[in-house]
Design a protein around this motif. Structure first.
Motif, PDB file in Angstrom:
ATOM      1  N   ARG A 159      11.319   7.687  -6.632  1.00 13.90           N
ATOM      2  CA  ARG A 159      12.613   8.309  -5.889  1.00 13.90           C
ATOM      3  C   ARG A 159      13.035   7.759  -4.928  1.00 13.90           C
ATOM      4  NH1 ARG A 159      10.476  13.256  -4.672  1.00 13.90           N
ATOM      5  NH2 ARG A 159      11.047  14.469  -7.133  1.00 13.90           N
ATOM      6  N   ASP A 160      13.935   6.934  -4.443  1.00 19.49           N
ATOM      7  CA  ASP A 160      15.250   6.361  -3.677  1.00 19.49           C
ATOM      8  C   ASP A 160      14.392   6.591  -2.146  1.00 19.49           C
ATOM      9  OD1 ASP A 160      16.573   3.878  -2.801  1.00 19.49           O
ATOM     10  OD2 ASP A 160      18.240   5.477  -2.243  1.00 19.49           O
ATOM     11  N   GLY A 161      14.135   5.871  -1.520  1.00 19.65           N
ATOM     12  CA  GLY A 161      13.450   6.058   0.276  1.00 19.65           C
ATOM     13  C   GLY A 161      12.508   6.588  -0.083  1.00 19.65           C
ATOM     14  N   GLU A 162      11.843   6.841  -1.085  1.00 16.06           N
ATOM     15  CA  GLU A 162      11.083   7.300  -0.873  1.00 16.06           C
ATOM     16  C   GLU A 162       9.420   6.514  -0.052  1.00 16.06           C
ATOM     17  OE1 GLU A 162       9.306   9.101  -4.919  1.00 16.06           O
ATOM     18  OE2 GLU A 162       7.622   9.873  -3.917  1.00 16.06           O
ATOM     19  N   VAL A 163       9.852   4.976  -0.565  1.00 16.12           N
ATOM     20  CA  VAL A 163       8.771   4.462   0.133  1.00 16.12           C
ATOM     21  C   VAL A 163       9.649   3.768   0.921  1.00 16.12           C
ATOM     22  CG1 VAL A 163       7.859   2.058  -0.332  1.00 16.12           C
ATOM     23  CG2 VAL A 163       7.933   3.718  -2.292  1.00 16.12           C
ATOM     24  N   MET A 164       8.942   4.110   2.189  1.00 15.96           N
ATOM     25  CA  MET A 164       9.385   2.664   3.643  1.00 15.96           C
ATOM     26  C   MET A 164       8.779   1.778   4.567  1.00 15.96           C
ATOM     27  SD  MET A 164      12.271   4.256   5.392  1.00 15.96           S
ATOM     28  CE  MET A 164      12.281   5.939   6.454  1.00 15.96           C
ATOM     29  N   PRO A 165       8.634   0.401   4.168  1.00 11.81           N
ATOM     30  CA  PRO A 165       7.604  -0.060   4.812  1.00 11.81           C
ATOM     31  C   PRO A 165       7.628   0.172   6.550  1.00 11.81           C
ATOM     32  CG  PRO A 165       9.162  -1.106   3.997  1.00 11.81           C
ATOM     33  CD  PRO A 165       9.915   0.367   3.494  1.00 11.81           C
ATOM     34  N   ALA A 166       6.494  -0.545   7.118  1.00  9.66           N
ATOM     35  CA  ALA A 166       6.534  -0.218   8.402  1.00  9.66           C
ATOM     36  C   ALA A 166       7.737  -0.215   9.180  1.00  9.66           C
ATOM     37  CB  ALA A 166       4.993  -0.766   8.558  1.00  9.66           C
ATOM     38  N   CYS A 167       8.136  -1.746   8.809  1.00 15.71           N
ATOM     39  CA  CYS A 167       9.626  -1.730   9.894  1.00 15.71           C
ATOM     40  C   CYS A 167      10.293  -0.964   9.911  1.00 15.71           C
ATOM     41  CB  CYS A 167       9.489  -3.307   9.126  1.00 15.71           C
ATOM     42  SG  CYS A 167      10.169  -3.852   7.464  1.00 15.71           S
ATOM     43  N   ALA A 168      11.033  -0.511   8.580  1.00  8.83           N
ATOM     44  CA  ALA A 168      11.925  -0.328   8.462  1.00  8.83           C
ATOM     45  C   ALA A 168      11.909   1.162   9.155  1.00  8.83           C
ATOM     46  CB  ALA A 168      12.307  -0.228   6.821  1.00  8.83           C
ATOM     47  N   GLN A 169      10.230   2.124   8.555  1.00  6.70           N
ATOM     48  CA  GLN A 169      10.005   2.775   9.645  1.00  6.70           C
ATOM     49  C   GLN A 169      10.356   3.386  10.861  1.00  6.70           C
ATOM     50  OE1 GLN A 169       8.192   5.502  11.895  1.00  6.70           O
ATOM     51  NE2 GLN A 169       9.298   6.829  10.982  1.00  6.70           N
ATOM     52  N   GLN A 208       0.772  -1.239  -0.202  1.00  2.39           N
ATOM     53  CA  GLN A 208       0.023   0.228  -0.292  1.00  2.39           C
ATOM     54  C   GLN A 208       0.930   1.763   0.114  1.00  2.39           C
ATOM     55  OE1 GLN A 208       0.625  -2.030   2.267  1.00  2.39           O
ATOM     56  NE2 GLN A 208       0.545  -1.237   4.339  1.00  2.39           N
ATOM     57  N   ARG A 209       1.407   1.111   0.389  1.00  2.00           N
ATOM     58  CA  ARG A 209       2.859   2.338   0.480  1.00  2.00           C
ATOM     59  C   ARG A 209       3.518   2.490  -1.339  1.00  2.00           C
ATOM     60  NH1 ARG A 209       5.447   3.503   6.777  1.00  2.00           N
ATOM     61  NH2 ARG A 209       3.509   2.685   7.507  1.00  2.00           N
ATOM     62  N   ILE A 210       3.889   0.949  -1.110  1.00  2.00           N
ATOM     63  CA  ILE A 210       4.430   1.726  -3.089  1.00  2.00           C
ATOM     64  C   ILE A 210       3.385   2.580  -3.866  1.00  2.00           C
ATOM     65  CG2 ILE A 210       5.588  -0.218  -4.229  1.00  2.00           C
ATOM     66  CD1 ILE A 210       6.388  -2.354  -2.438  1.00  2.00           C
ATOM     67  N   ARG A 211       2.904   1.392  -3.318  1.00  2.00           N
ATOM     68  CA  ARG A 211       1.822   2.026  -4.440  1.00  2.00           C
ATOM     69  C   ARG A 211       1.323   4.100  -4.294  1.00  2.00           C
ATOM     70  NH1 ARG A 211      -2.992  -1.574  -3.240  1.00  2.00           N
ATOM     71  NH2 ARG A 211      -2.571  -3.407  -5.004  1.00  2.00           N
ATOM     72  N   ALA A 212       1.022   4.119  -2.977  1.00  2.00           N
ATOM     73  CA  ALA A 212       0.714   5.274  -2.881  1.00  2.00           C
ATOM     74  C   ALA A 212       2.056   6.478  -3.467  1.00  2.00           C
ATOM     75  CB  ALA A 212       0.870   5.787  -1.275  1.00  2.00           C
ATOM     76  N   ALA A 213       3.210   6.128  -2.772  1.00  8.33           N
ATOM     77  CA  ALA A 213       4.230   6.506  -3.310  1.00  8.33           C
ATOM     78  C   ALA A 213       4.904   6.880  -4.996  1.00  8.33           C
ATOM     79  CB  ALA A 213       5.890   6.039  -3.316  1.00  8.33           C
ATOM     80  N   GLY A 214       4.057   5.338  -5.766  1.00 14.67           N
ATOM     81  CA  GLY A 214       3.930   5.108  -6.818  1.00 14.67           C
ATOM     82  C   GLY A 214       3.014   6.560  -8.260  1.00 14.67           C
ATOM     83  N   ASP A 215       1.544   6.774  -6.983  1.00 21.76           N
ATOM     84  CA  ASP A 215       0.700   7.288  -7.516  1.00 21.76           C
ATOM     85  C   ASP A 215       0.500   8.989  -7.443  1.00 21.76           C
ATOM     86  OD1 ASP A 215      -2.416   7.776  -7.403  1.00 21.76           O
ATOM     87  OD2 ASP A 215      -2.775   8.871  -5.631  1.00 21.76           O
ATOM     88  N   ALA A 216       1.548   9.399  -5.585  1.00 24.89           N
ATOM     89  CA  ALA A 216       2.782  10.632  -6.092  1.00 24.89           C
ATOM     90  C   ALA A 216       3.486  10.916  -7.192  1.00 24.89           C
ATOM     91  CB  ALA A 216       2.749  11.113  -4.796  1.00 24.89           C
ATOM     92  N   ALA A 217       4.222   9.090  -7.319  1.00 30.32           N
ATOM     93  CA  ALA A 217       5.498   9.454  -8.693  1.00 30.32           C
ATOM     94  C   ALA A 217       4.541  10.040 -10.217  1.00 30.32           C
ATOM     95  CB  ALA A 217       5.912   8.661  -8.284  1.00 30.32           C
ATOM     96  N   ASP A 236       1.694  11.581 -10.350  1.00 30.46           N
ATOM     97  CA  ASP A 236       1.309  12.920 -10.462  1.00 30.46           C
ATOM     98  C   ASP A 236       1.911  13.881 -10.778  1.00 30.46           C
ATOM     99  OD1 ASP A 236      -1.414  12.139  -9.728  1.00 30.46           O
ATOM    100  OD2 ASP A 236      -1.333  12.507  -7.087  1.00 30.46           O
ATOM    101  N   GLU A 237       2.941  13.622 -10.753  1.00 30.13           N
ATOM    102  CA  GLU A 237       4.377  14.614 -11.428  1.00 30.13           C
ATOM    103  C   GLU A 237       5.205  14.147 -12.116  1.00 30.13           C
ATOM    104  OE1 GLU A 237       6.273  15.518  -7.784  1.00 30.13           O
ATOM    105  OE2 GLU A 237       5.214  15.780  -6.030  1.00 30.13           O
ATOM    106  N   GLY A 238       4.449  12.707 -13.510  1.00 28.36           N
ATOM    107  CA  GLY A 238       4.931  12.621 -14.234  1.00 28.36           C
ATOM    108  C   GLY A 238       6.770  11.916 -14.112  1.00 28.36           C
ATOM    109  N   ARG A 239       7.442  11.315 -12.445  1.00 27.93           N
ATOM    110  CA  ARG A 239       8.683  11.293 -12.630  1.00 27.93           C
ATOM    111  C   ARG A 239       8.382   9.275 -11.755  1.00 27.93           C
ATOM    112  NH1 ARG A 239       9.413  10.686  -6.885  1.00 27.93           N
ATOM    113  NH2 ARG A 239       7.583  12.422  -5.782  1.00 27.93           N
ATOM    114  N   LYS A 240       9.711   8.524 -11.763  1.00 26.39           N
ATOM    115  CA  LYS A 240       9.364   7.493 -10.729  1.00 26.39           C
ATOM    116  C   LYS A 240       9.533   7.801  -9.364  1.00 26.39           C
ATOM    117  CE  LYS A 240      12.964   4.070 -12.708  1.00 26.39           C
ATOM    118  NZ  LYS A 240      13.307   3.312 -13.620  1.00 26.39           N
TER     119      LYS A 240
END
Lengths: 177, 914
Positions: free
Chosen positions: B856-866, B839-848, B850-854
């Motif tokens: 970014r590194d570090g943009e997706v942070m799974p709950a465990c890593a956070q 769900q976080r990957i998807r949210a980051a993909g959605d934001a990306a 919108d801005e027409g980009r891929k």
């Protein structure tokens, strides 16, 4: 138990079974027909006519469904938006009276969901709207609906058909969780 | 039964089931409109974040509350926070379980015959005013006993005390660190605990202080540890008689003889006298003689280990020593903390400018004094807030009976506990996530407390209640804001509100080191006073001092060392288990005098013979009393009698084994070159990953096994909490677990185990319905509604990370409100597992997009890593050659578990130290 009684009992059991299954099938079929109609166009707590608001007044969808362009969920308009006009417009209509009563008593309206996807499906209104998919592609021509009705099947095969045609992702995880 | 009868019965049953399912209203969901959209702009489907402070303990970690449609659903650390530095511990992650606890006190409660009566706030406050007036007119004092309080609430209590004539008592904390404060008071003239920046040290010696569990600020220590271990020149020695998580993570665990702490520190003091840094003459003269041989005997370490320590210490540029925990919770604890203070003072860096703010906290002797005062009947109204003295007080204080003595005993509480049961009036306080406030955990570090949600029940904040009792007309929020703007100014206030913390300038004054006051104590030290077998009450990372016991998630996530989830136990050394002929789950009776306890045993590798440990929350009261010299609770019992009772009480031990069983889970050493030559035959075509290939790197050198990731995963992914019954059957649902592996030398290695998202996943080809499949982003996806529950995938998974839903697992109200709406709740009969937080990957993909980009590194942070306090988990896209995870996956230390199977998993582990 003599042979005759046994035969009668067996016969009765057979007839009863046939009757039972027949009744069950009829009941299921009947309910399916009735429910499908009720589900597809359920009676709403306030009989909101899209025919008037969209059809006659020509309001844009986003005038009321304010989140549809920037959130996965379109959302249902807050009553304050309705009251923006209906403080002064058509205040004597019985359905509008219902609305005003709700607003004054601070009781939110519990609309019945017509276009409902299962919980395990991720569907984003924002993505579809930004991909310039017209609202009517899924919701039908609401301008002609007195009462909102589900006109598309909203099943996976139907979704995939469109995704394929438009070159959108058909990976399961696009929608499934 | 003949064929026909069978068909008839089957027909009736199937018909009933079919008809039953037709009648369900499952499609009839409601869409409920807002009347007026909320002021802070709720968008359905989008989250809001509020910066606040976690108050599950008093460390003051920064927490961000994620709010969806008005409901807090997740807590995350505030990045860059001066206390917690972005992470949270498992207690912090579980703090929502307190907010939504079904047993929350919902209205003021008044004691009646045989129970409590719900009353209104007006009546409750009226009673308090009345009783305060009566007590004042009849000459009885009213008192206020709170848990550790800092910041504006502390000022509020003072204000209330002045206006209502209520005496503020020294605050009660089980971990009062009284011995340390006393020692630093004697040596530096400041009864405070200095700030310990362990990452600035090159040699760290901790004596009993459980830095990574409960000591002062565990998340901060974990983050600093993580920074320190990535340097080459950092060495950490931990001295303790038992086995703790902190000890397991130190480079060198020095297993002391019970009571040998003072000898170790004194030896270090003496040996460093021969080096460049000389302790004051008077100190050396007053210290009893201790030859190296005596020191080796008294500490039980042997000369070799001792020499290793003294040499490292002598060669250190910035050595640091911290005493605490079990080392001061014993007779003679004062000497231990004094010697540690001396040793630190000698090296000249004890930083009091950011001292831990324990200014209002007393010690256990103060509790004894209170008990005496209660007994003599001189107290009118007693207020008890955010502390549970009845749970901690030794039996001979008779606190529970004596709390009936005052005219009125008033408690501020969110959940019922041992103390509230003895009170006359309970005032329900709002959770931190429902109220305004601030804390000052360290001098000059202010952290904001702000509501993320309206109070769920008819509760009020403690400050608000006091303000009203003090007769001020304004709201507590307004009172706070006027204080804040007076103190910080408008500009800083804005920063405070948006970031959630404010660092005020540190006062420049330096503490003067003067050991003169310590001489008397030093003269009295008796190094021969070491003991044999013993029982230790150890602090627990899951329940702190016992306060987090009611949060069920913290029972569900296992204890890191034993992997026991539910129930109580005593850890038994292997040697004693052999002697007593006991195995895991067999009950033993520990007794001494007229005190005894029966607990099931868990055999704990790493414990020396005759050393038993019990977690704090598994014993009632303080069975071993209080040390009158320091006011610390005594946590060591010498020479307990241990016997087998013959009763078996199964324990929910989640680990299959404490050993790696030679399976190469942590290879020794890592052979990268050799691995490349392995060629596996492929039956299936290669997967294509056009844009992303998600992968994770877990640095085992940084991982401390604290379990914060596991708790975060539960909350983020709506993982069901199943309970003890299912755990005993091995049916836990955790998507991520920490596996502790004990080496023969007693060292422990922790391996976080989650779905490895294999490139060639063994689970995929065995699924008969294509529910498990590999997606173009490199994820191993489980399509829940396609799953029919054959469990073939789980059988074929070499990592055992898939979980099967044996039950529907419906969370009770109001815990259901915590569900993350982005993640579906899985049905019964479905297999589930880690999704890499899709769900976080998807949210980051959605934001990306919108801005027409891929992405970014570090943009997706799974709950465990956070949540990871040590940033051991890194997540990213392997197709991005610049990504951190790509770099780590190619590191020399990198390896994949069971690579020999050809699974080509997407989780890389970086091997820890040798």
């Amino acid at each position: 138990m003599d042979e005759r009684t046994g035969k009668i009992l067996k016969c009765a059991a057979c007839i009863l079974t046939a009757l039972y299954f027949g009744a069950a099938v009829l009941a299921v079929a009947g309910m399916a027909v009735l429910r499908s109609d009720r589900l597809q166009a359920p009676e709403q707590p306030i009989d909101f006519p899209h025919t008037v608001h969209v059809g006659q007044l020509g309001l844009a969808c986003t005038y009321c469904h304010i989140h549809v362009e920037d959130s996965p969920e379109a959302g249902v308009p807050p009553l304050e938006i309705c009251m923006g006009c209906h403080r002064s417009v058509a205040v004597d209509r019985p359905e509008v009276r219902k609305l005003i009563r709700s607003y004054e008593q601070k009781k939110p309206v519990e609309w019945i969901k017509v276009h409902d996807l299962p919980d395990f499906i991720y569907f984003s209104h924002k993505r579809h709207v930004r991909a310039e998919v017209d609202c009517s592609a899924c919701h039908g021509d609401v301008a002609k609906m007195d009462r909102i009705k589900r006109v598309r099947p909203l099943r996976m095969g139907w979704c995939i058909g469109c995704h394929r045609a438009l070159g959108a992702s058909t990976d399961c995880a696009t929608c499934h969780l | 039964m003949d064929r026909r009868k069978f068909l008839q019965t089957a027909g009736i049953v199937s018909g009933t089931v079919f008809m039953g399912s037709c009648g369900s209203e499952r499609d009839q969901n409601k869409l409920i409109s807002y009347l007026v959209p909320p002021e802070d702009g709720v968008t359905p489907g989008k989250a809001l974040w509020y910066a606040t402070t976690c108050t599950e303990c008093t460390a003051g970690c920064g927490a961000m509350v994620r709010v969806r449609e008005g409901r807090p659903v997740k807590i995350e650390g505030i990045p860059e926070h001066p206390v917690s530095r972005g992470g949270l511990c498992m207690r912090g992650q579980s703090s929502l379980w307190r907010l939504y606890h079904p047993e929350r006190i919902k209205t003021p409660l008044l004691r009646q015959e045989g129970g409590f009566l719900e009353i209104s706030w007006e009546e409750a406050l009226g009673r308090i005013r009345e009783n305060l007036d009566v007590a004042r007119s009849e000459g009885r004092r009213s008192v206020y006993l709170a848990g550790r309080t800092t910041g504006s609430l502390s000022e509020m209590i003072d204000l209330f005390g002045e206006t209502a004539g209520v005496e503020r008592l020294p605050e009660f904390e089980y971990f009062s660190h009284a011995a340390l404060r006393r020692s630093y008071g004697a040596l530096f003239g400041r009864e405070e605990i200095p700030h310990f920046p362990i990452d600035e040290a090159d040699v760290l010696l901790t004596v009993g202080a459980d830095l990574l569990e409960t000591f002062l600020s565990p998340v901060d220590f974990a983050a600093r540890y993580s920074e320190a271990v990535s340097r080459e020149n950092f060495r950490w020695f931990h001295a303790e008689p038992h086995m703790s998580l902190t000890g397991a993570n130190a480079h060198r665990r020095l297993i002391l003889k019970p009571g040998g702490e003072a000898a170790l520190l004194a030896h270090l003091l003496r040996t460093s006298a021969s080096g460049g840094r000389k302790p004051p003459r008077a100190v050396l003269d007053s210290l009893p003689e201790l030859s190296p041989q005596d020191a080796a005997d008294a500490t039980g370490l042997g000369e070799k280990s001792l020499r290793e320590l003294t040499e490292a210490w002598a060669g250190a540029k910035r050595p640091m020593v911290i005493a605490g925990g079990v080392s001061v919770g014993q007779r003679g604890g004062e000497a231990v903390s004094l010697l540690a203070g001396l040793l630190q003072g000698m090296h000249g860096w004890a930083d009091f400018s950011r001292a831990e703010n324990y200014g209002n906290v007393g010690n256990a002797n103060d509790l004894a004094k209170l008990s005496d005062r209660l007994a003599t009947g001189g107290i009118g109204v007693i207020f008890i807030s955010r502390t549970n003295p009845v749970y901690h007080a030794p039996d001979d204080l008779h606190l529970s009976a004596r709390l009936r003595q005052p005219d009125l005993a008033v408690g501020f509480a969110d959940l019922p506990d041992e103390t509230t049961r003895e009170l006359d009036l309970i005032l329900p306080v709002s959770h931190t996530y429902e109220s305004w406030g601030d804390t000052e955990p360290r001098r000059g570090i202010r952290t904001l407390i702000r509501p993320a949600v309206q109070p769920l029940y008819d509760t009020r904040s403690e400050g608000g209640i006091l303000l009203e009792l003090a007769g001020k007309g304004e709201s507590y929020r307004d009172w706070l804001f006027s204080r804040w703007s007076g103190r910080f100014g408008e500009k800083a206030l804005g920063e405070f509100a948006s970031r959630g913390y404010l660092v005020e300038e540190a006062p420049g004054e330096k503490a003067q080191f003067d050991p003169a006051d310590a001489i008397d104590v030093l003269k009295r030290i008796d190094f021969a006073q070491t003991a044999g077998p013993g029982l230790w009450i150890t602090p627990s990372i899951r329940a702190f001092d016992g306060r987090s016991r009611p949060l069920k998630l913290l029972s569900e996530v296992p204890d890191p060392l034993t992997t026991i989830s539910y129930g109580r136990w005593v850890s038994v050394p292997e040697a004693d288990a052999k002697r007593l002929k006991i195995r895991d789950g067999e009950e033993v009776r520990l007794s001494s005098g007229d005190w005894s306890v029966e607990l099931p045993a868990r055999i704990q590798p790493g414990l020396l013979k005759g050393r038993f440990t019990v977690h704090r929350e598994h014993l009632h009261r303080a069975p071993f009393g209080i040390d009158p010299d320091t006011g610390e609770f005594i946590v060591r019992l010498d020479g307990p009698r241990v016997e087998k009772t013959g009763v078996k009480r199964p324990l929910a031990v989640l680990a299959g084994s404490t050993s790696r069983q030679g399976r190469g889970i942590i290879p020794d050493p890592v052979h990268r070159e050799a691995k490349k030559e392995e060629v596996h035959a492929r039956l299936y075509p290669e997967h294509e990953h056009p844009e992303y290939r998600w992968a994770m790197a877990v640095d085992l050198r940084r991982c401390i096994g604290c379990g914060a990731c596991a708790a975060a995963c539960y909350v983020e992914n709506n993982v069901p909490v199943t309970g003890q019954k299912d755990h005993l059957k091995g049916r836990e649902m955790s998507w991520l677990r920490i596996e502790p592996y004990y080496r023969d030398d007693g060292a422990v290695e922790f391996v976080p185990m989650l779905c490895q998202h294999c490139h060639f996943a063994p689970c995929e080809p065995v699924c008969p319905v294509y529910a498990a499949y590999h997606n173009p982003q490199g994820l191993n996806v489980q399509v829940y509604n396609r799953c029919v529950g054959t469990r073939y995938c789980s059988n074929n998974c070499p990592y055992k990370v898939r979980r099967f839903n044996w039950w529907p697992h419906k969370a009770e109200e109001p815990l259901r409100r915590m569900h993350n709406p982005d993640v579906p709740v899985r049905a019964r009969g479905v297999m589930e597992k880690c999704t890499f937080c899709i769900q976080r990957i998807r949210a980051a993909g959605d934001a990306a997009k919108d801005e027409g980009r891929k992405i970014r590194d570090g943009e997706v942070m799974p709950a465990c890593a956070q949540s990871c306090p040590t940033s051991a988990i890194v997540f990213g896209n392997l197709k991005d050659l610049e990504a951190k995870v790509t770099r780590l996956s190619k590191a020399d230390r990198a390896y994949r578990i069971f690579d020999v199977l050809g699974t080509e998993s997407s989780v890389y582990y970086l091997k820890g130290q040798e």
